[in-house]
Design an enzyme around this catalytic site. Structure first.
Site, PDB file in Angstrom:
ATOM      1  CB  CYS A  30      -3.692  16.122   7.689  1.00 30.44           C
ATOM      2  SG  CYS A  30      -3.027  15.091   9.024  1.00 30.44           S
ATOM      3  CE  LYS A  69       0.767  21.950   3.561  1.00 29.70           C
ATOM      4  NZ  LYS A  69       0.695  20.491   3.418  1.00 29.70           N
ATOM      5  CG  HIS A  97       2.777  18.187   0.442  1.00 28.84           C
ATOM      6  ND1 HIS A  97       2.793  17.735   1.745  1.00 28.84           N
ATOM      7  CD2 HIS A  97       3.928  17.723  -0.117  1.00 28.84           C
ATOM      8  CE1 HIS A  97       3.880  17.026   1.949  1.00 28.84           C
ATOM      9  NE2 HIS A  97       4.583  17.012   0.834  1.00 28.84           N
ATOM     10  CG  ASN A 130       4.600  21.810   1.600  1.00 29.57           C
ATOM     11  OD1 ASN A 130       3.882  20.992   2.143  1.00 29.57           O
ATOM     12  ND2 ASN A 130       5.779  22.131   2.108  1.00 29.57           N
ATOM     13  CG  ASN A 132      10.939  17.605  -3.357  1.00 27.75           C
ATOM     14  OD1 ASN A 132      10.630  16.740  -2.535  1.00 27.75           O
ATOM     15  ND2 ASN A 132      10.728  17.448  -4.653  1.00 27.75           N
ATOM     16  CB  ALA A 154       6.577  21.276   6.473  1.00 32.11           C
TER      17      ALA A 154
END
Length: 389
Positions: A30, A69, A97, A130, A132, A154
């Site tokens: 995050c 993640k 990501h 994660n 695109n 997402a």
């Protein structure tokens, strides 16, 4: 999905969910300001010892797998080392990501599948990609380029919840279905408005429907929200012909009334800019593209470490302590201390100390004068006079 910076606290929280889930996922990616303030998410990616302790503790104490993640570093090699560290600590599935911690908001840009591919090749645990993923076609393209075991989407699924079906359904169909689910699983009205803003995003951008954006934002009840969605549905259906509804279209030119991803101007620019890497003449690329490419190549100064900017609370070891706190604690810890120990903190304006109550004094009723015989005669005379009148 869990986040935090204290191993024991995260373990205690995970144990509540352990009997009801198949895995515990740690959100270490995050990048939002709330994560910076709370010192968790992507703002822990430089504290490898802490992350190692968190992951290893959960891996040892929980009966379900631990997954993570993460976001990538600018340097590919550092990213792969980061992934291997988490694997060694006990992470059993890694979602990567392909953006850095700084790539957010207007600076989002494109995710780097190169970083994701390097991570996949460097670890032995399953890796999910994660970034695109805007259409179903991007899923297969990503798997071919990165060799990952799975895909996470997402933002794309918020604008088009039917992304994995390969369809771009009419916005009203998705909005009405969402409202039906909301009736079965109620949630706060602000959540409903937030989802509908994304479902109706491209419709509300049209000049003739922009007034409905304000109406939806000001809606105070579910009934009002439903009425707005029905009005938009009626207006769009009256505008479209059966031929419009059944006409084929390209994914590069999806009709505005169909669900589709939101692609920012920055992402569009970066996509067009790939011609430079192919040896094309830079003169054919507009000046805006060249400027953005140059800006991306500038190495930004690393962020100042959190501890060097302000002092950290000695209890929670996460939030900044109050500069005028009597006990050198953050506001939350100070409040808990004052309440439990009946203390006062002038800096945070907490007043919990028991005050001495003034001693109660017994008040005697006032003494009334005893009427005399002459007083009784005068009262009787006045009463008789009043009756005669």
């Amino acid at each position: 999905m869990f986040y935090g910076n204290d191993p024991q606290t995260i373990l205690e929280a995970a144990r509540y969910a352990e009997p009801y889930c198949d895995a515990i996922d740690l959100n270490l990616g995050c990048p939002q300001s709330v994560a910076r303030k709370g010192h968790y998410g992507a703002f822990l990616q430089d504290e490898w010892d802490l992350l190692r302790r968190i992951v290893s503790l959960l891996h040892a104490e929980l009966s379900v797998p631990v997954t993570c993640k993460i976001r990538v570093f600018e340097d590919v090699e550092k990213t792969t080392q980061y992934a291997r560290m988490l694997e060694a600590a006990g992470c059993q599935l890694l979602t990567v990501h392909g953006r850095t911690r700084e790539q957010k908001g207007p600076n989002t840009g494109l995710a780097s599948w190169e970083h994701i591919r390097a991570v996949k090749q460097s670890v032995s645990i399953p890796v999910f990609a994660n970034g695109n993923i805007q259409f179903l076609r991007d899923v297969e393209r990503c798997r071919q380029e990165t060799y990952v075991d799975g895909i996470m989407a997402a933002e794309g699924s918020l604008y088009n919840p039917a992304i994995f079906t390969g369809e771009q359904p009419p916005c009203w169909r998705v909005a009405m279905e969402y409202l039906e689910y909301e009736k079965r699983y109620p949630c706060p009205l602000s959540y409903i408005r937030g989802h509908l803003f994304k479902i109706w995003f491209h419709v509300l951008k049209q000049p003739e429907y922009q007034c409905y954006r304000e109406k939806l934002g000001a809606a105070k009840s579910l009934e009002t929200v439903e009425q707005i969605c029905h009005e938009l549905k009626s207006l769009l259906q009256a505008r479209l012909t059966p031929e419009d509804l059944s006409a084929e279209f390209s994914l590069d030119d999806v009709p505005f009334w169909r669900c589709q991803p939101y692609i920012s101007s920055t992402q569009q620019t970066l996509k067009r800019s790939h011609c430079l890497s192919d040896g094309s003449d830079p003169a054919v690329v507009d000046a805006c593209v060249v400027k953005r490419l140059k800006n991306r190549q500038v190495k930004r100064e690393p962020a100042v470490p959190r501890g060097s900017r302000w002092s950290i609370c000695s209890v929670c070891k996460a939030n900044p302590k109050g500069t005028r706190c009597n006990y050198n604690l953050c506001k939350i810890c100070c409040k808990m201390k004052c309440k439990s120990e009946k203390l006062d903190c002038i800096g945070h304006k907490f007043y919990c100390r028991e005050r001495e109550k003034p001693a109660a004094t017994e008040l005697s009723p006032p003494e009334l004068p005893v009427p005399t015989a002459s007083d009784i005669d005068s009262i009787s005379t006045s009463v008789c006079t009043a009756d005669l009148t």
